[in-house]
Design a protein around this motif. Structure first.
Motif: not given
Length: 271
Positions: A80-87
């Motif tokens: 989910f790269s649109e969040m810009g967060v490493n989940m």
């Protein structure tokens, strides 16, 4: 030793642990002392694993064969790269970052909680090779090149002693799912599933997960024969398919907004 009677031998074996413990300074607990011991803390298991199966075969008159099964970590940090967060934390092909808490409630219910060890979600990859139907008439590949990368936020299993039902709840998000259906010349690319309130323009990590709740239990079918019953109580999600492939050519994309499946029941039994 050959002439030792079985009863005497059994008594010696049964008494050996008590003699050893007494010699080591341990004393047996009486009933009052045993009553003061409780399992309130429960059991915690930290899990790290990956699974490979060369071939799974289900046989009736013919057979279904699933090849090259893999279950493990997604080995990615860009879900989910649109969040810009490493989940998902560190990239690895192992199914990890899992803590399993097991407790028995005062009413006898078994409660199993699956939680991440750290704040990151649990990343999951499931992939397979060809799914083949085989029989005397030949062989057909019904599914191939299956690959799913997903995040699991949590999971709870509760076995209720009052209802004899297993209740399962989880929060899951699929970042990418691809597969082919060769006998229909059909392919699915970039399938994504998120929570119904997830906004691609203003993405929020806690809204990425779709909730799922179901009950599994025993129930009679139409012939009054005990069968496996599954009730789906909650499934709410947004679904996007980046490409539908027919005959090797993309015919476009598909989106389902606020999909809700509720009050759904099924019975499974042999025939």
């Amino acid at each position: 030793m050959k002439g030792l009677k079985p009863t005497l031998l059994a008594l010696c074996v049964a008494g050996a642990p008590t003699l050893v413990l007494a010699g080591a300074g341990f004393q047996p607990l009486d009933e009052a002392s045993m009553g003061n011991i409780t399992g309130q803390a429960g059991v915690t298991i930290e899990l790290e694993t990956k699974l490979n199966i060369d071939r799974f075969i289900y046989t009736d008159e013919g057979s279904l064969e699933i090849n090259d099964i893999f279950v493990g970590g997604a080995n990615r940090t860009d879900m989910f790269s649109e969040m810009g967060v490493n989940m998902s934390g560190a990239a690895t092909d192992r199914l990890d970052n899992i803590r399993v808490n097991i407790d028995i409630a005062s009413d006898g219910d078994a409660i199993i909680n699956l939680l991440p060890l750290s704040f990151n979600a649990v990343d999951l990859r499931i992939s397979t090779g060809a799914w083949n139907l085989k029989g005397s008439g030949g062989s057909t590949t019904i599914l191939d090149n299956f690959n799913m990368d997903a995040l699991v936020g949590s999971g709870t299993i509760r076995i209720d002693t009052a209802t004899d039902k297993l209740n399962f709840k989880t929060d899951i998000a699929i970042d990418d799912l691809d597969f082919d259906v060769p006998f229909l010349a059909l392919g699915i690319r970039d399938f994504e599933m998120t929570g119904a309130d997830y906004d691609l323009q203003a993405p929020q990590p806690l809204r990425v997960f779709a909730p799922v709740e179901l009950d599994i239990y025993k129930a009679p079918n139409a012939n009054n024969v005990d069968s496996l019953a599954i009730d789906l109580h909650t499934f709410e999600a947004d679904i996007r398919i980046g490409g539908v492939i027919v005959g090797g050519t993309s015919i476009g994309s598909v989106a389902l907004d606020n999909l809700a499946i509720t009050n759904t029941s099924m019975l499974i039994y042999g025939h």
